[in-house]
Write an enzyme that holds these catalytic residues in place. Structure first.
Site, PDB file in Angstrom:
ATOM      1  N   GLU A 111       0.971  -1.356  -0.124  1.00  0.00           N
ATOM      2  CA  GLU A 111       0.084   0.167  -0.047  1.00  0.00           C
ATOM      3  C   GLU A 111       0.863   1.421   0.073  1.00  0.00           C
ATOM      4  OE1 GLU A 111      -2.648   1.140  -0.587  1.00  0.00           O
ATOM      5  OE2 GLU A 111      -4.371   0.293   0.673  1.00  0.00           O
ATOM      6  N   ASP A 112       0.208   2.480  -0.417  1.00  0.00           N
ATOM      7  CA  ASP A 112       0.968   3.476  -0.584  1.00  0.00           C
ATOM      8  C   ASP A 112       0.996   4.240   0.901  1.00  0.00           C
ATOM      9  OD1 ASP A 112      -1.549   3.997  -0.975  1.00  0.00           O
ATOM     10  OD2 ASP A 112      -1.287   5.635  -2.313  1.00  0.00           O
ATOM     11  N   ASP A 116      -4.403   5.312   6.009  1.00  0.00           N
ATOM     12  CA  ASP A 116      -4.927   6.551   6.534  1.00  0.00           C
ATOM     13  C   ASP A 116      -5.823   6.122   7.793  1.00  0.00           C
ATOM     14  OD1 ASP A 116      -5.717   9.192   7.183  1.00  0.00           O
ATOM     15  OD2 ASP A 116      -6.410   9.443   5.318  1.00  0.00           O
ATOM     16  N   LYS A 152      -0.644   6.987   8.970  1.00  0.00           N
ATOM     17  CA  LYS A 152      -1.235   7.968   9.871  1.00  0.00           C
ATOM     18  C   LYS A 152      -1.654   7.484  11.058  1.00  0.00           C
ATOM     19  CE  LYS A 152      -2.314  10.898   6.092  1.00  0.00           C
ATOM     20  NZ  LYS A 152      -3.559  11.762   5.169  1.00  0.00           N
ATOM     21  N   PHE A 184      -2.275  16.014   4.680  1.00  0.00           N
ATOM     22  CA  PHE A 184      -2.394  15.573   3.387  1.00  0.00           C
ATOM     23  C   PHE A 184      -1.000  15.494   2.707  1.00  0.00           C
ATOM     24  CE2 PHE A 184      -3.520  15.621  -1.266  1.00  0.00           C
ATOM     25  CZ  PHE A 184      -4.062  14.561  -1.301  1.00  0.00           C
ATOM     26  N   VAL A 185      -0.628  14.396   1.909  1.00  0.00           N
ATOM     27  CA  VAL A 185       0.579  14.282   1.346  1.00  0.00           C
ATOM     28  C   VAL A 185       0.354  13.863   0.150  1.00  0.00           C
ATOM     29  CG1 VAL A 185       2.095  14.032   3.596  1.00  0.00           C
ATOM     30  CG2 VAL A 185       0.982  11.984   2.444  1.00  0.00           C
TER      31      VAL A 185
HETATM   32  P1  IMP Z   1      -7.705   4.706   4.108  1.00  0.00           P
HETATM   33  O1  IMP Z   1      -8.482   5.735   4.979  1.00  0.00           O
HETATM   34  O2  IMP Z   1      -6.680   4.214   5.241  1.00  0.00           O
HETATM   35  O3  IMP Z   1      -8.627   3.942   3.727  1.00  0.00           O
HETATM   36  O4  IMP Z   1      -6.842   5.221   2.880  1.00  0.00           O
HETATM   37  C1  IMP Z   1      -7.500   5.233   1.720  1.00  0.00           C
HETATM   38  C2  IMP Z   1      -6.741   5.753   0.500  1.00  0.00           C
HETATM   39  O5  IMP Z   1      -6.920   7.313   0.639  1.00  0.00           O
HETATM   40  C3  IMP Z   1      -5.384   5.552   0.511  1.00  0.00           C
HETATM   41  O6  IMP Z   1      -5.033   4.522  -0.247  1.00  0.00           O
HETATM   42  C4  IMP Z   1      -4.632   6.666  -0.543  1.00  0.00           C
HETATM   43  O7  IMP Z   1      -5.008   6.524  -1.726  1.00  0.00           O
HETATM   44  C5  IMP Z   1      -5.575   7.827  -0.062  1.00  0.00           C
HETATM   45  N1  IMP Z   1      -4.999   8.752   1.167  1.00  0.00           N
HETATM   46  C6  IMP Z   1      -5.229   8.878   2.302  1.00  0.00           C
HETATM   47  N2  IMP Z   1      -4.410   9.890   2.648  1.00  0.00           N
HETATM   48  C7  IMP Z   1      -3.949  10.351   1.787  1.00  0.00           C
HETATM   49  C8  IMP Z   1      -2.924  11.388   1.511  1.00  0.00           C
HETATM   50  O8  IMP Z   1      -2.453  12.353   2.405  1.00  0.00           O
HETATM   51  N3  IMP Z   1      -2.469  11.873   0.281  1.00  0.00           N
HETATM   52  C9  IMP Z   1      -2.906  11.207  -0.851  1.00  0.00           C
HETATM   53  N4  IMP Z   1      -3.923  10.160  -0.793  1.00  0.00           N
HETATM   54  C10 IMP Z   1      -4.294   9.633   0.456  1.00  0.00           C
END
Ligand code: IMP
Length: 179
Positions: free
Chosen positions: A102-103, A106, A134, A155-156
């Site tokens: 995963e990148d 969040d 995060k 946000f990054v």
């Molecule tokens: P989740 O909230 O853990 O489900 O994250 C969902 C998706 O939101 C991640 O896979 C990213 O594609 C996107 N995302 C969450 N935080 C960021 C950020 O800070 N920058 C860019 N994309 C984000």
């Protein structure tokens, strides 16, 4: 201080490409150690993880394969409305040791979804490698296993992560400048 503008927003460099690449090398070493002698399937989650997955995977010394899947939203017929599903599978993954790439983690909602869908495919075990995490935003139950960097709840962009589709090609990670 390196700054960049993407669309209407200003971003400041937070993690340089040198630091990122050094950390990815360490993560690969950990995975190489933990899975020694095993056959591993790496599963990159598109789009964001493609750069991290490439950099990590080329330092993996195991007997390993890599595949990419994508989360697609569609309007479900159940009461919750939109449903997300992993698409793009092209192999049998039963009994495999799977490392999801995963990148960023969040809220952890995406991770929960991926876990759920992988478990129905009867894999041997699942671990998650994420470049960024995060902890302040996370509300899942199972934290990622391999974390590149813990970052604040801001946000990054960069290194595969986007703002409205842009910024993925930045070699460093940049954080939004609040004005
Ligand atoms: P989740 O909230 O853990 O489900 O994250 C969902 C998706 O939101 C991640 O896979 C990213 O594609 C996107 N995302 C969450 N935080 C960021 C950020 O800070 N920058 C860019 N994309 C984000």
């Amino acid at each position: 201080m390196k700054e960049t503008v993407i669309k209407d927003k200003k971003f400041r460099e937070m993690i340089s490409s040198d630091v990122i690449n050094a950390r990815i090398r360490e993560m690969a070493e950990m995975i190489n150690r933990d899975y020694e002698g095993k056959d591993v399937l790496f599963l990159g989650i598109l789009n964001g993880a493609f750069l991290f997955a490439a950099e990590l995977f080329r330092q993996i010394k195991l007997r390993a394969r890599i595949s990419f899947v994508k989360l697609a939203s569609y309007e479900g017929t159940n009461s919750s409305g939109s449903v997300k599903e992993l698409i793009g599978w092209n192999e049998d993954i039963s009994n495999m040791h799977v490392v999801v790439i995963e990148d960023i983690v969040d809220t952890g909602n995406t991770l929960e979804l991926i876990y759920g869908q992988l478990k129905t495919r009867k894999v041997a075990d699942i671990r998650i490698a994420t470049l960024l995490f995060k902890p302040g935003a996370y509300n899942g139950t199972q934290a990622p296993d391999y974390v590149g960097f813990k970052i604040p709840n801001d946000f990054v962009v960069g290194y595969g992560l986007d703002y409205d589709g842009y910024g993925r090609n930045l070699p460093s990670v940049y954080t939004l400048v609040k004005e």
